[in-house]
Design a protein around this motif. Structure first.
Motif, PDB file in Angstrom:
ATOM      1  N   GLY A 121       9.741   5.238   5.606  1.00 36.24           N
ATOM      2  CA  GLY A 121       8.297   5.132   5.545  1.00 36.24           C
ATOM      3  C   GLY A 121       7.848   3.935   4.733  1.00 36.24           C
ATOM      4  N   VAL A 122       8.527   3.661   3.621  1.00 38.02           N
ATOM      5  CA  VAL A 122       8.185   2.501   2.808  1.00 38.02           C
ATOM      6  C   VAL A 122       8.356   1.222   3.612  1.00 38.02           C
ATOM      7  N   ALA A 123       9.444   1.129   4.342  1.00 36.10           N
ATOM      8  CA  ALA A 123       9.707  -0.064   5.141  1.00 36.10           C
ATOM      9  C   ALA A 123       8.616  -0.275   6.174  1.00 36.10           C
ATOM     10  N   LEU A 124       8.183   0.814   6.830  1.00 38.12           N
ATOM     11  CA  LEU A 124       7.163   0.704   7.856  1.00 38.12           C
ATOM     12  C   LEU A 124       5.826   0.273   7.267  1.00 38.12           C
ATOM     13  N   VAL A 125       5.489   0.829   6.106  1.00 43.76           N
ATOM     14  CA  VAL A 125       4.225   0.455   5.481  1.00 43.76           C
ATOM     15  C   VAL A 125       4.214  -1.025   5.135  1.00 43.76           C
ATOM     16  N   ILE A 126       5.333  -1.501   4.605  1.00 43.82           N
ATOM     17  CA  ILE A 126       5.393  -2.910   4.187  1.00 43.82           C
ATOM     18  C   ILE A 126       5.325  -3.840   5.379  1.00 43.82           C
ATOM     19  N   THR A 127       6.085  -3.538   6.428  1.00 43.93           N
ATOM     20  CA  THR A 127       6.140  -4.444   7.567  1.00 43.93           C
ATOM     21  C   THR A 127       4.886  -4.361   8.416  1.00 43.93           C
ATOM     22  N   ALA A 128       4.216  -3.187   8.427  1.00 43.50           N
ATOM     23  CA  ALA A 128       3.058  -3.038   9.288  1.00 43.50           C
ATOM     24  C   ALA A 128       1.773  -3.516   8.621  1.00 43.50           C
ATOM     25  N   ALA A 129       1.785  -3.640   7.320  1.00 44.13           N
ATOM     26  CA  ALA A 129       0.577  -4.031   6.608  1.00 44.13           C
ATOM     27  C   ALA A 129       0.212  -5.479   6.910  1.00 44.13           C
ATOM     28  N   SER A 130      -1.064  -5.735   7.050  1.00 43.69           N
ATOM     29  CA  SER A 130      -1.542  -7.089   7.305  1.00 43.69           C
ATOM     30  C   SER A 130      -2.437  -7.527   6.169  1.00 43.69           C
ATOM     31  N   ALA A 131      -2.863  -8.771   6.216  1.00 42.10           N
ATOM     32  CA  ALA A 131      -3.724  -9.300   5.160  1.00 42.10           C
ATOM     33  C   ALA A 131      -5.057  -8.570   5.122  1.00 42.10           C
ATOM     34  N   ASP A 132      -5.473  -8.002   6.277  1.00 39.10           N
ATOM     35  CA  ASP A 132      -6.763  -7.323   6.331  1.00 39.10           C
ATOM     36  C   ASP A 132      -6.720  -5.950   5.684  1.00 39.10           C
ATOM     37  N   THR A 133      -5.525  -5.313   5.657  1.00 34.11           N
ATOM     38  CA  THR A 133      -5.430  -3.945   5.139  1.00 34.11           C
ATOM     39  C   THR A 133      -4.961  -3.899   3.695  1.00 34.11           C
ATOM     40  N   ARG A 134      -4.368  -4.942   3.188  1.00 36.63           N
ATOM     41  CA  ARG A 134      -3.899  -4.948   1.818  1.00 36.63           C
ATOM     42  C   ARG A 134      -5.058  -5.163   0.848  1.00 36.63           C
ATOM     43  N   SER A 135      -4.932  -4.530  -0.327  1.00 38.83           N
ATOM     44  CA  SER A 135      -5.950  -4.733  -1.350  1.00 38.83           C
ATOM     45  C   SER A 135      -5.841  -6.137  -1.909  1.00 38.83           C
ATOM     46  N   PRO A 136      -6.969  -6.757  -2.249  1.00 39.10           N
ATOM     47  CA  PRO A 136      -6.923  -8.096  -2.871  1.00 39.10           C
ATOM     48  C   PRO A 136      -6.142  -8.048  -4.174  1.00 39.10           C
ATOM     49  N   LYS A 137      -5.467  -9.154  -4.498  1.00 41.18           N
ATOM     50  CA  LYS A 137      -4.665  -9.204  -5.710  1.00 41.18           C
ATOM     51  C   LYS A 137      -5.499  -8.956  -6.953  1.00 41.18           C
ATOM     52  N   THR A 138      -6.769  -9.392  -6.927  1.00 47.91           N
ATOM     53  CA  THR A 138      -7.623  -9.171  -8.097  1.00 47.91           C
ATOM     54  C   THR A 138      -7.885  -7.687  -8.313  1.00 47.91           C
ATOM     55  N   ASP A 139      -8.057  -6.931  -7.209  1.00 46.37           N
ATOM     56  CA  ASP A 139      -8.272  -5.488  -7.328  1.00 46.37           C
ATOM     57  C   ASP A 139      -7.031  -4.795  -7.875  1.00 46.37           C
ATOM     58  N   ILE A 140      -5.857  -5.213  -7.404  1.00 45.43           N
ATOM     59  CA  ILE A 140      -4.608  -4.618  -7.877  1.00 45.43           C
ATOM     60  C   ILE A 140      -4.430  -4.875  -9.366  1.00 45.43           C
ATOM     61  N   SER A 141      -4.656  -6.124  -9.778  1.00 48.13           N
ATOM     62  CA  SER A 141      -4.500  -6.493 -11.181  1.00 48.13           C
ATOM     63  C   SER A 141      -5.481  -5.732 -12.055  1.00 48.13           C
ATOM     64  N   ARG A 142      -6.730  -5.595 -11.599  1.00 48.03           N
ATOM     65  CA  ARG A 142      -7.732  -4.876 -12.390  1.00 48.03           C
ATOM     66  C   ARG A 142      -7.373  -3.395 -12.512  1.00 48.03           C
ATOM     67  N   SER A 143      -6.884  -2.802 -11.413  1.00 48.75           N
ATOM     68  CA  SER A 143      -6.513  -1.386 -11.447  1.00 48.75           C
ATOM     69  C   SER A 143      -5.347  -1.138 -12.397  1.00 48.75           C
ATOM     70  N   ILE A 144      -4.368  -2.050 -12.390  1.00 53.26           N
ATOM     71  CA  ILE A 144      -3.229  -1.912 -13.304  1.00 53.26           C
ATOM     72  C   ILE A 144      -3.691  -2.043 -14.748  1.00 53.26           C
ATOM     73  N   ASP A 145      -4.620  -2.974 -15.002  1.00 53.62           N
ATOM     74  CA  ASP A 145      -5.156  -3.141 -16.358  1.00 53.62           C
ATOM     75  C   ASP A 145      -5.885  -1.880 -16.823  1.00 53.62           C
ATOM     76  N   ILE A 146      -6.636  -1.260 -15.903  1.00 55.89           N
ATOM     77  CA  ILE A 146      -7.364  -0.031 -16.253  1.00 55.89           C
ATOM     78  C   ILE A 146      -6.378   1.079 -16.587  1.00 55.89           C
ATOM     79  N   PHE A 147      -5.348   1.227 -15.765  1.00 53.44           N
ATOM     80  CA  PHE A 147      -4.347   2.263 -16.012  1.00 53.44           C
ATOM     81  C   PHE A 147      -3.676   2.042 -17.366  1.00 53.44           C
ATOM     82  N   THR A 148      -3.303   0.789 -17.650  1.00 61.26           N
ATOM     83  CA  THR A 148      -2.648   0.473 -18.914  1.00 61.26           C
ATOM     84  C   THR A 148      -3.561   0.777 -20.099  1.00 61.26           C
TER      85      THR A 148
END
Length: 250
Positions: free
Chosen positions: A19-46
Motif C-alpha cells: 500500500g505504501v508503494a502504491l500511494v507513493i507511485t500514484a501520488a501526483s503534484a496535484d494531490t500532494r500537500s505543499p512542502k510549506t504545509d508539511i513543514s508547518r504541520s511538523i513544527d506544530i506537532f513538535t
C-alpha cells in the motif's frame, strides 16, 4: 491462494508494504500537500510535544507517545499500513525472512508451571548444548524466569548472533542433577517455511507450509520437485493449518 485471515497483523504487514508503494507511485503534484504545509504541520506537532514535556504534571514516555501518534496517522490514512519501531525490527525480519538471532528452540508455556523447551532444532545452539524437550526454563543469565510468560522468555532468548547467555533448566526427573546449567552462544537461526514434505499413502504427496516468507516459493518448489520424482504420486496435499499468512508476494 488465499492467505489465512486468522492473523490479521501478519497479513497487514505485507499489504501495508504494498500500500505504501502504491500511494507513493500514484501520488501526483496535484494531490500532494505543499512542502510549506508539511513543514508547518511538523513544527506544530513538535511545539505541542515540547509543551507537554515541559508543562505536563507527569513524565511522558517520548518513544511511546511518538509511536502512538504515528500509528494513529497511518490508521487514518491507510489502516493496512503499519509502522515497526527499531525495537521490533528483529521480529519484522523473522516474519519476512524466517531468520532471527537466538538459540534455535521452540518453547511452550504451561499455565501455572512455567515455560518449557518443546523442541530444540537440529544443529542449533540449543541442540548442541544439550537442551532437551521437557526442560523447564528456570533462569536466563542471572534472572529467574519461572513466573515469566512465553513472550517474555522468547524475547530474552533472542538477541544478536554471537552473544552469550546461560540457561538454567530443571529436567523432568528427580535427582541431584535435575537442575542443569548450559552456556550457549546465540547464532542466526533460519526457520524453514516447509519443515516437512513426503508421501501420504501410496500416491498422495504432502507439503506442510508453515508461513509465507521470502523463501517460501523456493521451499515449496523444491519440495514439489522432489515429490514428483516419485511416479506413483497422483495428488498433492498442501497443508496450511496454523499458517498465519505473511508476505503478499509469497
Amino acid at each position: 491462494m488465499k492467505l489465512s485471515p486468522r492473523n490479521h497483523r501478519f497479513n497487514r504487514l505485507a499489504a501495508g508494504c504494498l500500500g505504501v508503494a502504491l500511494v507513493i507511485t500514484a501520488a501526483s503534484a496535484d494531490t500532494r500537500s505543499p512542502k510549506t504545509d508539511i513543514s508547518r504541520s511538523i513544527d506544530i506537532f513538535t511545539s505541542v510535544f515540547k509543551e507537554l514535556q515541559t508543562n505536563y504534571v507527569d513524565s511522558i514516555d517520548a518513544e511511546k507517545s511518538i509511536n502512538t501518534a504515528i500509528a494513529a496517522m497511518l490508521n487514518d490514512i491507510d489502516p493496512y499500513t503499519e509502522y515497526y519501531p527499531a525495537s521490533e525490527q528483529e521480529d519484522l525480519a523473522m516474519m519476512t525472512s524466517g531468520e532471527y538471532g537466538g538459540i534455535g528452540a521452540v518453547i511452550t508455556e504451561i499455565p501455572g508451571r512455567g515455560v518449557f523447551i518443546s523442541e530444540p532444532y537440529e544443529g542449533t545452539p540449543s541442540q548442541k548444548a544439550g537442551l532437551k524437550a521437557g526442560d523447564l526454563i528456570v533462569a536466563i543469565d542471572a534472572d529467574t524466569v519461572l513466573t515469566w510468560h512465553n513472550s517474555q522468555v522468547s524475547n530474552r532468548l533472542k538477541g544478536e548472533a554471537g552473544t552469550p547467555l546461560t540457561i538454567t533448566v530443571k529436567r523432568p526427573y528427580n535427582g541431584p542433577d535435575s537442575i542443569l546449567k548450559f552456556d550457549l552462544v546465540r547464532s542466526k537461526i533460519q526457520l524453514p517455511s516447509v519443515p516437512y514434505y513426503g508421501m501420504v499413502g501410496d500416491n498422495t504427496g504432502y507439503i506442510y507450509l508453515t508461513q509465507f516468507t521470502d523463501k517460501s516459493a523456493a521451499d515449496v518448489r523444491n519440495a514439489l520437485l522432489e515429490l514428483k520424482k516419485n511416479p506413483a504420486m497422483k495428488s498433492l496435499i498442501l497443508d496450511l493449518r496454523g499458517n498465519p499468512g505473511g508476505l503478499l508476494e509469497a
